[in-house]
Enzyme design. Structure first.
Site, mmCIF file in Angstrom:
data_model
loop_
_atom_site.group_PDB
_atom_site.id
_atom_site.type_symbol
_atom_site.label_atom_id
_atom_site.label_comp_id
_atom_site.label_asym_id
_atom_site.label_seq_id
_atom_site.Cartn_x
_atom_site.Cartn_y
_atom_site.Cartn_z
ATOM 1 N N LYS A 1 -7.466 -9.497 -7.085
ATOM 2 C CA LYS A 1 -8.329 -9.768 -6.002
ATOM 3 C C LYS A 1 -9.124 -8.590 -6.476
ATOM 4 C CE LYS A 1 -9.347 -9.297 -1.171
ATOM 5 N NZ LYS A 1 -9.254 -9.309 0.362
ATOM 6 N N LYS B 1 -12.062 -2.723 -3.938
ATOM 7 C CA LYS B 1 -12.244 -0.988 -4.056
ATOM 8 C C LYS B 1 -11.801 -0.223 -4.685
ATOM 9 C CE LYS B 1 -13.559 -1.495 0.328
ATOM 10 N NZ LYS B 1 -14.138 -1.066 1.581
ATOM 11 N N LYS C 1 0.639 -1.809 0.100
ATOM 12 C CA LYS C 1 -0.244 -0.184 0.179
ATOM 13 C C LYS C 1 0.926 1.184 0.327
ATOM 14 C CE LYS C 1 -4.419 -2.096 1.775
ATOM 15 N NZ LYS C 1 -5.124 -2.084 3.021
#
Length: 343
Positions: free
Chosen positions: A205, A208, A121
């Site tokens: 995956k 969002k 991230k």
């Protein structure tokens, strides 16, 4: 540090949550919400909207409030019964943050340095990431252990964080000579739809945060949007095989078959038995029809609930009160064990 000399004798309890950042999608529904509904009839359950975690990256305040209600609405629309399971906002239970500080003093830097999600991230500029993003897994441990949760439904990508939770529990129990105080929480990852992949890349995956809306089926998508996204979903030119081994090396085909299986309550082998030898030109419309039939009632109920935010707020307020009733005595005993005044 995950061995325990004594078996945890406390109540069986489930804790899980979803971040209020971005729209919920099919992966959230199959990987989390369906499990939430099933577990509420098996043991005590607490389901939070993890707004403290959400602000590890910037969130527009008004949007954060709205999305907290949206996640709560999704829980309810999917079938979570607020009379069976507490539904609440994480920030409404201060014990989460207070226990997180204690755990930051128990956890070790080397443990956090090994967390792969922070590396993913933060990317190449980790010095620009918030400290909260780095210590996110410690707060997650506090989320779980402030209720002494014994089971957590998680995706494969969260297994490392749950292992850290177990390490923190074991070290706290050892360091403070409090055997069996915190349980070594178990993951609940089995079941259909545990990992739903992107419609644009079967090796990634469904997320969002993916910039392409075509990569996911949102819970707010209508029938036309679902049909269009499935029609454009990446596949390969080969027909569907007769057996599971024929899906090897075909991640997009495997993903779509897995979605069909999860939605229909069948195994992938059973789906292949029905569609073996057929091309995606026939399989995709059947999948779109199944998706619409399964998600349309959820979408409609979400919209109804969101039109009455006062109803959602009542559910969140009641859930927070019930959650605090569980968390506060556990936090108080933790502080006593640590030696905080007045002891």
């Amino acid at each position: 540090m995950t061995d325990s000399k004594t078996a945890y004798a406390g109540p069986q309890r489930v804790l899980s949550g979803v971040q209020p950042s971005g729209d919920l999608h099919l992966g959230n529904y199959l990987g989390a919400l369906v499990k939430f509904v099933a577990l509420q009839d098996q043991m005590e359950c607490l389901y939070c909207v993890v707004d403290l975690h959400a602000i590890t990256t910037w969130q527009e305040p008004k949007r954060l409030t709205a999305q907290t209600r949206e996640i709560a609405a999704a829980y309810l629309a999917a079938g979570v019964d607020p009379k069976k399971a507490a539904i609440f906002a994480q920030s409404a239970v201060p014990a989460h943050a207070e226990l997180a500080w204690i755990f930051q003093c128990v956890a070790r830097l080397g443990w956090l340095d090994r967390m792969t999600q922070f590396k993913e991230k933060s990317g190449k500029h980790k010095e620009r990431a918030s400290v909260g993003l780095y210590t996110y897994p410690v707060l997650q441990a506090a989320d779980i252990l402030v209720y002494k949760a014994t089971h957590v439904p998680v995706g494969e990508d969260q297994k490392q964080h749950l292992e850290l939770t177990r390490d923190i529990a074991a070290k706290f129990n050892h360091d403070f000579d409090a055997p069996d105080f915190f349980p070594l929480t178990q993951p609940v990852i089995e079941g259909p739809g545990a990992r739903v992949m992107s419609l644009r890349d079967g090796t990634a995956k469904m997320s969002k945060s993916d910039p392409s809306d075509q990569s996911r089926i949102n819970l707010t998508d209508d029938a036309d949007a679902i049909a269009a996204k499935i029609r454009k979903a990446k596949t390969d030119p080969e027909p569907l095989p007769e057996a599971l081994d024929g899906l090897a090396g075909r991640p997009e085909a495997d993903n779509l078959v897995g979605i069909f299986a999860a939605l229909s309550g069948r195994t992938k082998a059973e789906v292949l038995a029905e569609f073996a030898g057929q091309g995606f030109g026939r399989f995709k419309p059947a999948l779109a029809e199944l998706l619409t039939a399964r998600l349309a009632p959820v979408t409609a109920e979400m919209r109804r609930l969101l039109a009455d935010p006062a109803q959602i707020d009542r559910v969140l307020a009641d859930g927070a009160e019930r959650a605090r009733a569980v968390a506060e005595p556990i936090l108080a005993e933790t502080k006593r064990i640590v030696g905080f005044w007045p002891g």
